[in-house]
Design an enzyme around this catalytic site. Structure first.
Site, PDB file in Angstrom:
ATOM      1  N   ASP A  39      44.393 142.185  -0.409  1.00 28.07           N
ATOM      2  CA  ASP A  39      45.425 142.190  -1.459  1.00 28.07           C
ATOM      3  C   ASP A  39      46.123 140.827  -1.492  1.00 28.07           C
ATOM      4  O   ASP A  39      46.490 140.299  -0.432  1.00 28.07           O
ATOM      5  CB  ASP A  39      46.444 143.302  -1.180  1.00 28.07           C
ATOM      6  CG  ASP A  39      45.820 144.693  -1.305  1.00 28.07           C
ATOM      7  OD1 ASP A  39      44.751 144.799  -1.927  1.00 28.07           O
ATOM      8  OD2 ASP A  39      46.390 145.664  -0.769  1.00 28.07           O
ATOM      9  N   ASP A  88      37.603 136.442  -4.335  1.00 30.51           N
ATOM     10  CA  ASP A  88      37.377 135.653  -5.554  1.00 30.51           C
ATOM     11  C   ASP A  88      38.716 135.074  -6.027  1.00 30.51           C
ATOM     12  O   ASP A  88      38.775 134.422  -7.060  1.00 30.51           O
ATOM     13  CB  ASP A  88      36.788 136.530  -6.677  1.00 30.51           C
ATOM     14  CG  ASP A  88      37.790 137.556  -7.171  1.00 30.51           C
ATOM     15  OD1 ASP A  88      38.545 138.109  -6.342  1.00 30.51           O
ATOM     16  OD2 ASP A  88      37.840 137.801  -8.390  1.00 30.51           O
ATOM     17  N   GLU A 125      32.292 146.230  -2.074  1.00 25.75           N
ATOM     18  CA  GLU A 125      32.421 146.840  -3.393  1.00 25.75           C
ATOM     19  C   GLU A 125      33.072 145.863  -4.381  1.00 25.75           C
ATOM     20  O   GLU A 125      32.606 145.676  -5.509  1.00 25.75           O
ATOM     21  CB  GLU A 125      33.292 148.070  -3.229  1.00 25.75           C
ATOM     22  CG  GLU A 125      33.047 149.093  -4.270  1.00 25.75           C
ATOM     23  CD  GLU A 125      33.887 150.331  -4.004  1.00 25.75           C
ATOM     24  OE1 GLU A 125      34.104 150.667  -2.828  1.00 25.75           O
ATOM     25  OE2 GLU A 125      34.324 150.912  -4.993  1.00 25.75           O
TER      26      GLU A 125
HETATM   27  N1  SAM Z   1      37.422 145.354   1.393  1.00 21.25           N
HETATM   28  C1  SAM Z   1      37.113 146.185   0.235  1.00 21.25           C
HETATM   29  C2  SAM Z   1      36.197 145.446  -0.696  1.00 21.25           C
HETATM   30  O1  SAM Z   1      36.047 144.222  -0.550  1.00 21.25           O
HETATM   31  O2  SAM Z   1      35.580 146.097  -1.552  1.00 21.25           O
HETATM   32  C3  SAM Z   1      38.395 146.674  -0.458  1.00 21.25           C
HETATM   33  C4  SAM Z   1      39.283 145.613  -1.030  1.00 21.25           C
HETATM   34  S1  SAM Z   1      40.823 146.262  -1.657  1.00 21.25           S
HETATM   35  C5  SAM Z   1      41.358 145.060  -2.789  1.00 21.25           C
HETATM   36  C6  SAM Z   1      41.939 145.963  -0.306  1.00 21.25           C
HETATM   37  C7  SAM Z   1      42.074 147.160   0.620  1.00 21.25           C
HETATM   38  O3  SAM Z   1      42.867 146.774   1.738  1.00 21.25           O
HETATM   39  C8  SAM Z   1      42.764 148.356   0.011  1.00 21.25           C
HETATM   40  O4  SAM Z   1      42.003 149.513   0.224  1.00 21.25           O
HETATM   41  C9  SAM Z   1      44.119 148.422   0.736  1.00 21.25           C
HETATM   42  O5  SAM Z   1      44.627 149.724   0.843  1.00 21.25           O
HETATM   43  C10 SAM Z   1      43.765 147.816   2.087  1.00 21.25           C
HETATM   44  N2  SAM Z   1      44.907 147.201   2.774  1.00 21.25           N
HETATM   45  C11 SAM Z   1      45.791 146.336   2.247  1.00 21.25           C
HETATM   46  N3  SAM Z   1      46.718 145.951   3.158  1.00 21.25           N
HETATM   47  C12 SAM Z   1      46.390 146.598   4.307  1.00 21.25           C
HETATM   48  C13 SAM Z   1      46.964 146.634   5.612  1.00 21.25           C
HETATM   49  N4  SAM Z   1      48.084 145.947   5.881  1.00 21.25           N
HETATM   50  N5  SAM Z   1      46.375 147.397   6.549  1.00 21.25           N
HETATM   51  C14 SAM Z   1      45.265 148.121   6.255  1.00 21.25           C
HETATM   52  N6  SAM Z   1      44.672 148.134   5.037  1.00 21.25           N
HETATM   53  C15 SAM Z   1      45.224 147.390   4.081  1.00 21.25           C
END
Ligand code: SAM
Length: 214
Positions: free
Chosen positions: A119, A155, A195
Site C-alpha cells: 500500500d 508499479d 496478482e
Molecule cells: N501482495 C499482493 C499482490 O501483489 O498481489 C497484494 C497487494 S495489496 C495492494 C497489499 C496487501 O497488503 C493488502 O492485502 C493489505 O491488506 C496488506 N497490508 C497492508 N499493510 C499491511 C500490514 N501493515 N501488515 C500486513 N498486511 C498489510
C-alpha cells in the site's frame, strides 16, 4: 484490495489448519512449527496468496509464511489453499499487522522478506506506515539472517523512489534496482507474478523491483 467484511471469515480463519495465530507464535519456534530446518521466507501483505502458493509449490525445500492484515482478504487465500490438489505443507499464514513482526520472529530467523505492491500511503504524514519505510526496515533488520534480503516489487513510481531512498538512508545495500522488471530477461528468470503484478502489467504499467540487504 477490496476490504468488504466477509461474514464468518474470522471464524473460518480461527478454525483453519493453514493459519498460525499471532498469539500462539513464539519467536524462535518456526523451524519447530514446520518440523524442519529449511530457510524461512516471508511475504508481508500477501493479499490472496497467489504469489506464495506458486513459490511454495515450486520450492518445497523452503518454508513460506504469508502475513496479511485483514481477515476479509486472508479468507480468499484459505479458500485457494483448500482447492490445492496436494496440500502445501511448507506454507502457513498469519493474520496480523506487520508492525509486530519483531514479536513473531526471532533475531536472524528469516532468510528473505518479500514485499509486493505494498500500500502506497501517499500522504507524507503516513510515510512511517509504508512497508519500505526506515521504521519497517529496522524491524526487518532485526529478524533477517546474515545475508538475508528484502525483495520489493511495485508499479508505483513514487513509492519505489521513496523506497530506494529509504534503503540508502537506512545504510542498507541495494543489490538490484530496475524500473522495468519485465523488460529485463535476466531478472525475469524465476519471476513469479503476484496478482497485482498481473493486473498492472496487463495495463502496460512498468514494474519496478529492488533487492536490498544490510
Ligand atoms: N501482495 C499482493 C499482490 O501483489 O498481489 C497484494 C497487494 S495489496 C495492494 C497489499 C496487501 O497488503 C493488502 O492485502 C493489505 O491488506 C496488506 N497490508 C497492508 N499493510 C499491511 C500490514 N501493515 N501488515 C500486513 N498486511 C498489510
Amino acid at each position: 484490495m477490496r476490504l468488504r467484511n466477509i461474514r464468518g471469515s474470522r471464524e473460518a480463519i480461527a478454525a483453519s489448519g493453514h493459519v498460525i495465530h499471532e498469539e500462539e507464535t513464539r519467536a524462535g519456534s518456526w523451524h519447530e512449527i514446520f518440523g524442519n530446518g529449511h530457510p524461512i521466507h516471508v511475504e508481508i501483505g500477501m493479499g490472496k496468496g497467489k504469489f506464495l502458493m506458486e513459490l511454495a509449490e515450486k520450492n518445497p525445500q523452503i518454508n513460506f509464511v504469508g502475513i496479511e492484515k485483514y481477515s476479509s482478504v486472508l479468507i480468499r487465500a484459505l479458500e485457494k489453499m483448500e482447492q490445492e490438489e496436494k496440500p502445501l505443507s511448507n506454507l502457513v499464514f498469519i493474520r496480523m499487522d506487520a508492525e509486530n513482526i519483531g514479536k513473531v520472529f526471532a533475531e536472524g530467523e528469516v532468510d528473505r522478506i518479500y514485499l509486493n505492491f505494498s500500500d502506497p500511503w501517499p500522504k507524507d504524514r503516513h510515510a512511517k506506515r509504508r512497508l519500505t519505510s526506515r521504521e519497517f526496515l529496522a524491524r526487518y533488520g532485526q529478524i533477517l539472517a546474515p545475508g538475508g534480503r528484502v525483495e520489493f516489487k511495485t508499479d508505483n513510481r513514487a513509492l519505489f523512489d521513496f523506497s530506494v531512498e529509504s534503503v540508502k538512508e537506512a545504510g542498507w545495500k541495494l543489490q538490484t534496482v530496475t524500473y522495468d522488471l519485465h523488460g529485463d530477461r535476466e531478472l525475469m528468470k524465476g519471476n513469479v507474478m503476484t496478482e497485482y503484478e498481473e493486473r498492472f502489467s496487463a495495463m502496460g504499467n512498468p514494474i519496478h523491483k529492488l533487492v536490498a540487504c544490510r
